[in-house]
Design an enzyme around this catalytic site. Structure first.
Site, mmCIF file in Angstrom:
data_model
loop_
_atom_site.group_PDB
_atom_site.id
_atom_site.type_symbol
_atom_site.label_atom_id
_atom_site.label_comp_id
_atom_site.label_asym_id
_atom_site.label_seq_id
_atom_site.Cartn_x
_atom_site.Cartn_y
_atom_site.Cartn_z
ATOM 1 N N HIS A 23 -17.213 6.627 41.917
ATOM 2 C CA HIS A 23 -18.613 6.990 41.675
ATOM 3 C C HIS A 23 -18.675 8.440 41.210
ATOM 4 C CE1 HIS A 23 -22.931 7.197 42.173
ATOM 5 N NE2 HIS A 23 -22.759 8.346 42.816
ATOM 6 N N GLY B 16 -25.563 -9.016 6.011
ATOM 7 C CA GLY B 16 -24.702 -9.551 7.080
ATOM 8 C C GLY B 16 -24.811 -8.717 8.350
ATOM 9 N N ARG C 111 0.830 -1.216 0.000
ATOM 10 C CA ARG C 111 0.000 0.000 0.000
ATOM 11 C C ARG C 111 0.855 1.253 0.000
ATOM 12 N NH1 ARG C 111 -5.396 -0.718 2.222
ATOM 13 N NH2 ARG C 111 -5.351 -2.776 3.156
ATOM 14 N N ILE D 227 -18.987 -5.504 11.411
ATOM 15 C CA ILE D 227 -18.742 -4.447 10.424
ATOM 16 C C ILE D 227 -20.057 -3.948 9.834
ATOM 17 C CG2 ILE D 227 -17.693 -3.976 8.158
ATOM 18 C CD1 ILE D 227 -15.375 -5.806 8.974
ATOM 19 N N GLY D 228 -20.968 -4.861 9.527
ATOM 20 C CA GLY D 228 -22.264 -4.483 8.956
ATOM 21 C C GLY D 228 -23.060 -3.601 9.907
ATOM 22 N N LEU D 229 -23.051 -3.961 11.188
ATOM 23 C CA LEU D 229 -23.852 -3.187 12.146
ATOM 24 C C LEU D 229 -23.211 -1.836 12.461
ATOM 25 C CD1 LEU D 229 -25.110 -5.999 14.541
ATOM 26 C CD2 LEU D 229 -26.269 -4.952 12.597
#
Ligand SMILES: Cc1cc2nc3c(=O)[nH]c(=O)nc-3n(C[C@H](O)[C@H](O)[C@H](O)COP(=O)(O)OP(=O)(O)OC[C@H]3O[C@@H](n4cnc5c(N)ncnc54)[C@H](O)[C@@H]3O)c2cc1C
Length: 464
Positions: free
Chosen positions: A443, A178, A35, A182-184
């Protein structure tokens, strides 16, 4: 011609981490990358750009959904898609340049081009053959295709994850094939940006491999956010006409055929190892029937002196798993003891809320015949989560029924991806649920829910 101690092929999170660790251990190292930029899938077209778009679209969602609830009136935010893509590219560029800096700092030679392995000890890049004592294959993975579906990222209608990170415009409608991570994640991005998103999944549930209760709650939350789901559906084809697509699928329960029209289709049906052009078959490097490079317990392939890590080998396709293997194999090559604890590798989905898990699910523990106890705490009982409008989820801690040792944890809630690490550390140290329960948690934090789930494994949570 230089002689190296190690040549790493691929500069993704597996390869570049391996190269840096090996250089830190005193080895003479080169890393080959084809790349234009370093960082692999993760930095260029994976983890980093997707998280940038998730962040930007989450901010937009907040202005629409929650600003007025907090008295922040009149926010009218318009999306400049080109600028959002610019922010994404700048985030990517800053990180890939960072790896270049680390290579220089650690005196690692970046051999630019595509590598093939001539023989053990010989790596060819362009016309040059480099000699090396060891080779690590860290060539990663690529999106896998679906029969009958042709991806064309340039056209920007039917795309894979790489194309979905750079759509020419925000589509009015999108089908995601799918319901995995990755899809969601990318489906959420476009839903928040205004697209009508339908997720079509072959199985009867989303996010295979995750805890069953998490799967159900996650689907409910995403549905509330506007995503539509068609489960148990086998996509048989996608056609394009006049700049739009038609997805055809069959419902598995009755074989009935249906279609959905959409301006864009994201094919997110998984990834497969990328080992093309390395010449592994002529070398005799064995691969599995699914195309992963076979390795032994020390990441060595069937050919001595050639190792493999990351997405190119079996195991979860995650950047941090690749990084851990990169560090470990560098240690092994330097004559030390590299180790990866595969039972403590967290997995995170960076939607809102986030989903995070580590170790055994309740289903897997039961299937393995283990006696377990489950401590569950809803974020509805957590003050911080309520203030963040993210109280729909829960923490579920799995511990051994007899020894109380923590075996797994599954969180759906705000910052789950950060919170999971206290459980990872606990598991690495063989801690019990009581160890977590006895640890003071600040807290108000969302992490208090982890402590409450640990308390629920014993005498009971306080705020439930
Ligand atoms: C959209 C998306 C989102 C993701 N989000 C996350 C996330 O949030 N968290 C997470 O943990 N994981 C995530 N992943 C997965 C993660 O990107 C991969 O698990 C990780 O990049 C694998 O690292 P690797 O080093 O094995 O390979 P890669 O990152 O794939 O890198 C391999 C490199 O090797 C180079 N290469 C290959 N062959 C040759 C050769 N012959 N010569 C020279 N160079 C070569 C390639 O060009 C590539 O740059 C995501 C993936 C995608 C696609």
């Amino acid at each position: 011609m230089s002689t190296y101690d190690l040549i790493v092929i691929g500069a993704g999170p597996g390869g570049y981490v391996c190269a840096i660790r090996a250089a830190q251990l005193g080895l003479k190292v080169a890393c080959v990358e084809g790349r234009e930029t370093l960082g692999g899938t993760c930095l260029n077209v994976g983890c980093i750009p997707s998280k940038a778009l998730l962040h930007a679209s989450h901010m937009l969602h907040e202005t629409h959904e929650n600003f007025e609830k907090m008295g922040l009136m009149g926010a009218h935010v318009e999306v400049d898609w080109a600028k959002m893509l610019g922010y994404k590219s700048e985030t990517v560029g800053g990180n890939t340049k960072g790896i270049e800096f680390l290579f220089k700092k650690n005196k690692i030679d970046w051999l630019k081009g595509w590598a093939s392995i001539e023989a053990a000890g010989k790596v060819k890049v362009g016309e040059t053959v480099y000699e090396t004592k060891n080779i690590v294959i860290a060539s990663g993975s690529e999106p896998s295709t679906l029969k009958g579906v042709e991806v064309d990222n340039k056209a920007g209608i039917v795309v894979d994850s790489t194309g979905a990170l750079e759509l020419p415009k925000i589509p009015k409608s999108m089908v995601v094939i799918g319901a995995g991570v990755i899809g969601l994640e990318l489906g959420s991005v476009y839903a928040r940006l205004g697209a009508d998103v339908t997720v079509v999944e072959f199985l009867d549930f989303i996010t295979p491999g995750m805890d069953g209760e998490v799967q159900k709650q996650f689907q409910k939350i995403l549905t509330k956010q506007g995503l539509k789901f068609v489960l148990g559906a086998a996509v048989s084809g996608v056609s394009t006409e006049n700049g739009a697509a038609k997805v055809t699928y069959k419902l598995r329960k009755d074989d009935s055929e249906h279609t959905i029209d959409a301006e864009a289709v994201l094919v997110a049906t998984g990834r497969r190892p990328y080992i093309a052009g390395l010449g592994l078959d002529t070398l005799g490097v064995e691969v599995t029937d699914r195309g992963f490079v076979k390795i032994d317990d020390h990441w060595q392939t069937s050919v001595k002196g050639i190792y493999a890590i990351g997405d190119a080998v079996p195991g979860p396709m995650l950047a941090h798993k690749a990084e851990d293997e990169g560090m470990a194999v560098a240690e092994v090559i330097a004559g030390k003891h590299g180790h990866v604890n595969y039972s403590v590798i967290p997995g995170v989905i960076y939607t809102t809320p986030e989903v995070a898990s580590v170790g055994l699910t309740e289903e897997a523990a039961k299937e393995a015949g283990r006696k377990i106890k489950v401590g569950k705490f809803p974020f509805m009982g957590n003050a911080r989560a309520k203030a963040l409008f993210q109280a729909d989820g829960f923490v579920k801690l799995i511990a051994d029924a007899e020894t109380d040792r923590v075996l797994g944890c599954h969180i759906i809630g705000p910052n789950a991806g950060e919170m999971i690490h206290e459980v990872c550390v606990a598991m690495e140290f063989g801690a019990s649920a009581q160890d977590i329960a006895l640890t003071c948690h600040a807290h108000p934090t969302c992490s208090e829910a982890v402590r409450e789930a640990a308390l629920a494994c014993g005498g009971g949570a306080i705020h439930a």
